[in-house]
Scaffold this motif. Structure first.
Motif, PDB file in Angstrom:
ATOM      1  N   SER A   8       1.018  -1.194  -0.227  1.00 21.01           N
ATOM      2  CA  SER A   8      -0.013  -0.049  -0.033  1.00 21.01           C
ATOM      3  C   SER A   8       0.829   1.124  -0.071  1.00 21.01           C
ATOM      4  O   SER A   8       1.859   1.392   0.601  1.00 21.01           O
ATOM      5  N   SER A  10       0.365   3.837   1.605  1.00 18.95           N
ATOM      6  CA  SER A  10       0.420   4.180   3.049  1.00 18.95           C
ATOM      7  C   SER A  10       1.643   3.937   3.840  1.00 18.95           C
ATOM      8  O   SER A  10       2.249   4.332   4.761  1.00 18.95           O
ATOM      9  N   LEU A 227      -7.687  -5.253   9.502  1.00 22.54           N
ATOM     10  CA  LEU A 227      -8.035  -3.928   9.085  1.00 22.54           C
ATOM     11  C   LEU A 227      -6.860  -3.391   7.924  1.00 22.54           C
ATOM     12  O   LEU A 227      -7.555  -2.751   6.944  1.00 22.54           O
ATOM     13  N   ALA A 228      -5.810  -3.897   8.008  1.00 23.14           N
ATOM     14  CA  ALA A 228      -4.889  -3.476   6.844  1.00 23.14           C
ATOM     15  C   ALA A 228      -5.176  -4.304   5.714  1.00 23.14           C
ATOM     16  O   ALA A 228      -5.324  -3.690   4.456  1.00 23.14           O
ATOM     17  N   HIS A 231      -8.217  -2.317   4.300  1.00 22.28           N
ATOM     18  CA  HIS A 231      -7.555  -1.148   3.607  1.00 22.28           C
ATOM     19  C   HIS A 231      -7.059  -1.363   2.343  1.00 22.28           C
ATOM     20  O   HIS A 231      -7.377  -0.816   1.156  1.00 22.28           O
ATOM     21  N   GLN A 232      -6.399  -2.623   2.166  1.00 22.33           N
ATOM     22  CA  GLN A 232      -5.598  -2.917   0.872  1.00 22.33           C
ATOM     23  C   GLN A 232      -6.789  -3.526  -0.130  1.00 22.33           C
ATOM     24  O   GLN A 232      -6.785  -3.169  -1.295  1.00 22.33           O
ATOM     25  N   LEU A 234     -10.008  -2.379  -0.315  1.00 27.53           N
ATOM     26  CA  LEU A 234     -10.508  -1.174  -0.827  1.00 27.53           C
ATOM     27  C   LEU A 234      -9.616  -0.396  -1.893  1.00 27.53           C
ATOM     28  O   LEU A 234     -10.287   0.060  -2.925  1.00 27.53           O
ATOM     29  N   ARG A 235      -8.384  -0.374  -1.524  1.00 30.93           N
ATOM     30  CA  ARG A 235      -7.719   0.276  -2.452  1.00 30.93           C
ATOM     31  C   ARG A 235      -7.576  -0.324  -3.960  1.00 30.93           C
ATOM     32  O   ARG A 235      -7.463   0.046  -5.007  1.00 30.93           O
ATOM     33  N   ARG A 327       0.589   9.899  10.559  1.00 35.66           N
ATOM     34  CA  ARG A 327       0.018   9.095   9.355  1.00 35.66           C
ATOM     35  C   ARG A 327       0.704   8.023   8.941  1.00 35.66           C
ATOM     36  O   ARG A 327       1.147   7.855   7.901  1.00 35.66           O
ATOM     37  N   PRO A 330      -1.911   1.932   8.326  1.00 30.46           N
ATOM     38  CA  PRO A 330      -2.912   1.702   9.132  1.00 30.46           C
ATOM     39  C   PRO A 330      -2.794   0.734  10.089  1.00 30.46           C
ATOM     40  O   PRO A 330      -3.558   0.819  11.376  1.00 30.46           O
TER      41      PRO A 330
END
Length: 408
Positions: A8, A10, A227-228, A231-232, A234-235, A327, A330
């Motif tokens: 990601s 992020s 959660l990570a 998040h991936q 969704l990306r 930041r 996540p």
């Protein structure tokens, strides 16, 4: 090793600011090295080992000054005795009636650490206490390596080394080197988070499952992995590889399995484990017990340990805010956030709450970045700061282990 998935954005490393022009203008903090082979890990681990060895020696010296056995309280303090009893005799053999009349059983203690102690005593001529210490010390070094890898992946060698150094010098870091589960849990958590950053989802899920067998708070690693992974997904708009889904599904298996096993043993499959924990005054009460503690502390005082514990927990909350402002990926936010939430919102002895935060090494990232910049710009100032932190860690660690009678 599993094939590396896409990482990601992020978790893409961000460079540290360079030093300004002038006499030190040519000195630049190390750039993040990303997913390549990490450099400089041996000096960082040597520093970690030196600080924690000094902490052990401080405990031994304090024991000698007070006429106590030199190393016994390293392996036989508080919860350590329960783990050693489980390793020797198994579960369901030890019951304790608290002063309040609660029936406390060994089912409150998770099985990975005593299982490792039992396995080690079966293959080596060691007592359970020595096996427990050997596992804790080894896990502490493995954890420090994982902490370094996370820091190196995100921010480079300088921040990674500083992150390990700060973690070694926390006031309550002595609990990494006694027969407790913190070092084992921290090792599994750090490596699971590193695997998330590298996209190694099956490894991350497997390590999270093991972390769930190490401590009641072990589900924090599973939360971070899930959660990570979400998040991936969704990306990538749902086009995630199978191993990502498998890792996310595997992550909570360890914690869930033990909770259900305890529930089955008690005759209440879903609620039995939580009944066992309530007998130990361990439950999530949204901070009500913490508020009662604050009131009692301000009205009656609390010696050294309890004000220090309050300061450490309050610092943890502040550092979590700073971490969020920084930041980071996540997974680091989720893992640290769950541990901070449990420390603030859970009941139980407040003197133990700093120990619950000990594995939350990402909280130190903002301080590590600032101290790394200070080291490049003003090395003497950084050395003074770190020397003071280390001295406090050694003195406080020896005090809480040898002198104080508060639960660790």
């Amino acid at each position: 090793m599993p094939k590396v998935d896409a990482v990601s954005t992020s978790s893409v490393p961000r460079p540290e600011p360079t030093a300004p022009s002038g006499p030190l203008g040519r000195l630049r903090p190390p750039r993040p090295a990303g997913p390549g082979r990490p450099q400089g890990v041996l000096p960082a681990l040597a520093l970690f080992a030196a600080v924690r060895l000094a902490g052990i020696l401080a405990v031994i010296l304090t024991n000698a000054l007070r006429g106590h056995p030199l190393v016994r309280n390293l392996a036989h303090s508080w919860d350590s005795r329960w783990y050693l009893h489980i390793a020797t005799h198994g579960y369901g053999r030890l019951v304790w009636i608290s002063p309040e009349g609660a029936v406390q059983t060994d089912w409150a203690f998770f099985p990975l650490y005593p299982a490792l102690i039992r396995a080690l005593t079966a293959v080596l001529p060691l007592t359970p206490g020595r096996s427990a210490l050997l596992i804790a010390w080894t896990a502490a070094v493995v954890a420090a390596y994982g902490v370094y890898l996370v820091g190196h992946h995100l921010y480079g060698r300088g921040v990674a080394t500083t992150l390990v150094a700060l973690w070694a010098a926390l006031p309550h870091a002595v609990e990494l080197t006694i027969a407790y589960t913190e070092s084992l849990f921290a090792a599994l958590a750090a490596w699971a988070l590193y695997c998330v950053l590298r996209g190694r989802w099956l490894w991350a899920g497997a390590l999270a499952a093991l972390a769930g067998l190490a401590r009641p708070s072990g589900f924090a690693v599973a939360v971070a992995v899930v959660l990570a992974a979400g998040h991936q997904v969704l990306r990538q708009r749902g086009r995630a590889p199978v191993r990502l889904w498998a890792g996310a599904l595997l992550a909570p298996v360890g914690w869930t399995a033990f909770v259900l096993w305890v529930g089955n043993r008690t005759g209440d499959l879903l609620g039995g484990y939580f009944t066992v924990q309530r007998a130990w005054d361990s439950r999530f009460d949204f901070g009500a017990d913490s508020v009662r503690f604050l009131k009692a502390l301000f009205l009656h005082g609390g010696g050294v340990v309890y004000p220090a514990a309050l300061l450490i927990v309050a610092s943890g909350v502040l550092l979590f805010v700073l971490l969020c402002l920084d930041r980071p990926p996540p997974a680091l936010v989720a893992f640290s956030g769950v541990l901070v939430l449990l420390a603030v919102g859970g009941s139980g002895s407040f003197s133990s709450k700093p120990r619950f935060l000990l594995p939350a090494f990402p909280l130190l990232v903002p301080v590590a970045r600032a101290l790394a910049r200070t080291w490049w710009l003003r090395p003497p100032a950084a050395m003074v700061v770190y020397g003071a932190l280390t001295l406090v860690s050694l003195l406080f660690g020896a005090y809480v282990t040898v002198v104080a009678h508060s639960p660790l």
